[in-house]
Write an enzyme that holds these catalytic residues in place. Structure first.
Site, PDB file in Angstrom:
ATOM      1  CB  CYS A 244      -3.310  -0.855 -15.662  1.00  0.00           C
ATOM      2  SG  CYS A 244      -4.387  -2.096 -14.953  1.00  0.00           S
TER       3      CYS A 244
ATOM      4  CG  HIS B  49      -1.806   1.149   1.350  1.00  0.00           C
ATOM      5  ND1 HIS B  49      -1.464   2.248   2.100  1.00  0.00           N
ATOM      6  CD2 HIS B  49      -3.000   1.425   0.773  1.00  0.00           C
ATOM      7  CE1 HIS B  49      -2.427   3.141   2.004  1.00  0.00           C
ATOM      8  NE2 HIS B  49      -3.373   2.656   1.204  1.00  0.00           N
TER       9      HIS B  49
HETATM   10  C1  PEP Z   1      -3.098  -4.960 -10.366  1.00  0.00           C
HETATM   11  O1  PEP Z   1      -3.489  -5.862  -9.641  1.00  0.00           O
HETATM   12  O2  PEP Z   1      -2.125  -5.058 -11.128  1.00  0.00           O
HETATM   13  C2  PEP Z   1      -3.792  -3.665 -10.366  1.00  0.00           C
HETATM   14  C3  PEP Z   1      -3.472  -2.721 -11.220  1.00  0.00           C
HETATM   15  O3  PEP Z   1      -4.733  -3.455  -9.407  1.00  0.00           O
HETATM   16  P1  PEP Z   1      -4.418  -3.157  -7.863  1.00  0.00           P
HETATM   17  O4  PEP Z   1      -2.967  -2.858  -7.735  1.00  0.00           O
HETATM   18  O5  PEP Z   1      -5.299  -2.017  -7.487  1.00  0.00           O
HETATM   19  O6  PEP Z   1      -4.831  -4.436  -7.227  1.00  0.00           O
END
Ligand code: PEP
Ligand code: MG
Length: 850
Positions: free
Chosen positions: A795, A420
């Site tokens: 992403c 986080h």
């Molecule tokens: C991922 O899991 O790669 C993502 C972009 O979502 P998050 O980091 O919010 O889980």
């Protein structure tokens, strides 16, 4: 044995090549071709050096002829293919013996002759005869004592035959290159296991003797800022480490603090400057020139690429291209993408001293100094007082976001690259170190223990998120350098880039940062971050506590206008660029209080008995929340949340389209693992769209996409693609699930794992091309086979990592999306890989990036 051209004189037309003779030999040839006064030099090929290391040696007469020319002295320098690979130390004045010493006493005086002879005896004793350096490195006893010590240790006279001296020096340098230390050092700099070494034998230009005589270096650019400036030094009566009588160091250019070389030898200085300008043009690089002046006569003995830090590397490459010396694509290739992130932030000045307290994972680059605080509330209070706070936590949780906003940097004891704290800090552009396992936090006593040192709340520390070092006190900083060189380089990069780079942006502030860095849209807006606001959290909690769908809908109605204005703001800031909004993803319990005091407050605000609240919180807790009721699973079981979000997106679309070009929102479903999930959510979203169209009598379109972040979704990407306009690989979760490795806990053992070679790199940092990457490649291929026109992107945090971007580009993605502050790095990395691919296509073979 020795090929006829194993040793060649470096002349303008000689067949010298970097691959066979090394960079130094090639560079000297370029200087020779420019007609610069380079002393006669010979290049030994890598084959010749290998043969010498194996015990063969060129004819004695040949070696003798090489030394017994000019003044009878030569130097031997290493010439690896890449200067970064290093090499054995240079040996000067090979050829000096008693007879030559006597002649030098007459021509140059006793002191100079003694110093030159002594320097060679020391180098020979230590590097060739491998005698104890302690006996020879201090020259107190002078030349006679050194010669006596040599004889005593070896039982033989110091070698007087120049050819033998040269043979022994060549042999020792060739063998040193094969030693394990040298091999490990150069492999760490990217050298292949079998790296060739050439050697250069050059006539000595003497830097001791009458008149203006000495040696020096000059460069024409500042290595830290990259701005034009002459720097260097001139040491009169000095050669290498040997300093003769009357040795003195002069400033190169006129200087009020003392005498300068420019004044002492104005014509030589003017020649040097002229040569520097010419070398920059012909060698297509900023060079540091090594020179010797012998009684006013200039010799250029070597030139190396100017050492430079990140900012200087950008300015130098851009200036070379602007001056027409290199093409823009070449400038793009010359800057290390990661270097750009140094320019976006404050940096600890590399010249300043560092008092290192601890080390951790360098999770978000840049540096900041502030006072230690241990809670988000303390950070906010510090901000209100106008103080700079560094938030120090065991790990951060969503409730800490506002505290992070109020801090100048973040340090956590636990966590990895996608924990986080790391993700949020990168999004905010805050320097951040996570997984600093050597620190121990006592929140009650409000202290931070690092080894034997105890730091209290309020004490000043510096977080260097670029290096991962926690420093005591305030370090000296360099300002960010977002100047026109930076912008120009990235504009050139975009001209060559085959894919687009978008930003992961959750807030208007993120979106503005993304635009500043020319992101070509938002590739991931994590909507849940919008609910942690003081104003919204109560409505969110009320929704979570609602028993019936109607009650839930009522709470969601309170959130609807807030979400609508969030999305409208993003659409407006992005002004026609695509915006991808991911529907709610985290488990609901993240929004609930975790301690008794928080539960009591919640009970009060919801007007419920404390026991009801505690029971509900317990009922929502899961053994494994990251694999539990989150993402699309929540969307299907509690569909009102996605209904509200879809409505907010469509209403914002209509609002934002009033003032400009029609907005086409992209809606993305998280954590999908089955095609049916997509069908169910799509049906509901279509229904919401129809309702909004009916109510408003306005038309709009939207694109529905799926996040591929479970291995199953990657394997079934063909099925899923039939229902989606785009797929976006969420490589953070995909890595977590492919390895079965918690992204929040991996920091604890990642260091050990990487250290012991279990993983080559932290897979949350650099995409694991073999495993997770294969899923990306399979998913892309299967999706395109069923839906050829589908847009594919990445992403996860890997979207901002140069190596991962290179992989994704070759796997065929259309864009990557990363934290706004990583967009410049991603643009440059994507452009470099695009240029390589174009060059490969032109040459029809793969090229490895050097
Ligand atoms: C991922 O899991 O790669 C993502 C972009 O979502 P998050 O980091 O919010 O889980
Ligand atoms: Mg995810």
């Amino acid at each position: 044995m020795f090929e006829p051209d194993a040793i060649i004189e470096i002349t303008p037309s000689a067949g010298v090549s970097t691959a066979r003779h090394g960079w130094r030999a090639k560079c000297l040839q370029r200087l020779v071709r420019m007609d610069l006064p380079v002393p006669t030099s010979f290049a030994l090929s890598a084959d010749a050096v290998r043969a010498i290391a194996a015990g063969q040696m060129p004819e004695r007469s040949y070696l003798a002829a090489m030394v017994e020319r000019a003044n009878g002295l030569v130097s031997v320098r290493p010439s690896a293919v890449d200067p970064a690979w290093g090499g054995p130390g240079t040996v000067l004045n090979v050829g000096i013996n008693d007879a030559l010493h006597r002649r030098l006493v007459e021509s140059h005086g006793q002191a100079a002759a003694d110093a030159l002879y002594l320097g060679f005896v020391q180098a020979y004793a230590i590097h060739v005869a491998r005698l104890d350096p302690d006996m020879f490195s201090d020259s107190e006893g002078g030349l006679a004592a050194a010669l006596r010590a040599y004889e005593a240790e070896t039982d033989e006279e110091f070698p007087q035959d120049p050819a033998r001296q040269l043979a022994e020096v060549l042999r020792s340098m060739a063998r040193a290159w094969d030693g394990p230390t040298a091999r490990l050092l150069r492999q760490a700099k990217g050298a292949p296991p079998i790296a060739p070494l050439g050697l250069v034998v050059q006539d000595m230009a003497l830097a001791m003797g009458p008149g203006v005589t000495g040696s020096g270096t000059i460069q024409f650019i500042d290595s830290v800022t990259g701005t034009p400036r002459i720097t260097g030094r001139f040491r009169g009566q000095s050669q290498g480490r040997t300093r003769g009588a009357g040795a003195e160091t002069l400033y190169l250019t006129r200087d009020p603090r003392g005498p300068s070389f420019e004044e002492a030898a104005p014509e030589v200085f003017a020649d040097l400057v002229r040569f520097g300008v010419a070398a920059r043009e012909r060698l297509r690089e900023e060079m540091q020139i090594e020179f010797v002046v012998t009684d006013g006569r200039l010799s250029i003995i070597d030139a190396t690429r100017v050492a430079r830090n990140s900012r200087a590397s950008v300015r130098i490459a851009t200036a070379l291209a602007r001056d027409g010396i290199i093409p823009p694509a070449e400038a793009v290739m010359r800057v290390e993408p990661r270097a750009l992130s140094d320019l976006l932030h404050h940096q600890v000045d590399p010249r300043a001293p560092r008092d290192i307290l601890a080390r951790g994972i360098n999770a978000s680059p840049g540096a900041a100094t502030g006072r230690i605080v241990f809670t988000a509330a303390a950070a906010q209070a510090a901000e209100a007082r106008g103080e700079r706070a560094v938030l120090v936590r065991r790990e951060t949780v969503p409730e800490d976001i506002r505290g992070m906003h109020a801090s100048v940097a973040v340090l956590t004891e636990r966590g990895g690259m996608t924990s986080h704290a790391a993700v949020i800090a990168r999004g905010l552009g805050l320097p951040c170190i996570v997984g600093a396992s050597g620190i121990s936090i006592d929140t009650r006593a409000r202290t931070l223990q690092v080894g034997p040192r105890i730091l209290h709340e309020g004490e000043e520390i510096t977080i260097d998120g670029t290096s991962g070092e926690v420093l005591a006190g305030a370090a000296e900083m360099l300002e960010p350098a977002l100047d026109d060189s930076f912008t120009q380089l990235l504009d050139w990069a975009d001209d060559h880039c085959r894919i687009k780079v978008r930003a992961n942006a959750d807030t208007p502030e993120d979106a503005r940062t993304a635009r500043t860095f020319n992101a070509q849209g938002i590739g991931l807006c994590r909507t849940e971050h919008m609910f942690f606001d003081d104003e919204r959290l109560p409505a969110m909690r009320e929704m979570i506590f609602a028993d019936k769908p109607e009650d839930r809908r009522l709470s969601l109605e309170r959130l609807l206008p807030m979400q609508r204005s969030d999305f409208a703001a993003l659409f407006e800031i992005m002004a026609g660029l695509p915006v991808t909004i991911r529907l709610f993803d985290p488990p609901l319990h993240e929004f609930l209080p975790h301690d008794r005091e928080g539960m009591r407050e919640l009970a009060e605000s919801l007007d419920l008995p404390l026991s009801d609240v505690t029971r509900r919180v317990e009922a929502l807790s899961e053994f494994n929340p990251m694999l539990g009721m989150r993402g699309v699973r929540l969307g299907i079981t509690v569909p009102e949340i996605y209904d509200m979000q879809a409505r907010a997106i469509f209403e914002a679309t209509i609002l934002a389209s009033r003032n400009g070009a029609p907005v086409v929102p992209e809606i993305m479903i998280p954590l999908v693992s089955a095609r049916r999930e997509v069908e169910l959510v799509k049906n509901r979203i279509d229904a919401v769209a129809a309702a909004v169209r009916n109510e408003t009598r306005k038309d709009f379109t939207y694109r529905l996409g799926v996040m591929v972040e479970t291995p199953r979704a990657a394997l079934r990407a063909g099925d899923i693609a039939e229902h989606a306009a785009f797929l976006s690989f969420g490589t953070n979760d995909l890595t977590q699930m492919t390895y079965g490795l918690s992204r929040d806990d991996a920091g604890r053992f990642m260091g050990t794992y990487v250290g012991q070679g279990v993983y080559a790199e932290d897979p949350f940092h650099i995409l694991d091309c073999e495993g997770v990457g294969e899923l990306v490649a399979i998913g892309t291929e299967r999706a395109r086979s069923r839906a050829p026109g589908i847009t594919i992107s990445v992403c996860g945090e890997h979207g901002g990592n140069p190596e991962s971007i290179a992989f994704c580009l070759r796997a065929g993605v259309n864009y990557v999306s990363c934290s706004p502050f990583r967009v410049p790095v991603a643009r440059l990395a994507a452009a470099q890989e695009s240029i390589l691919m174009a060059r490969e296509a032109a040459q029809n073979e793969p090229i490895t990036k050097s």
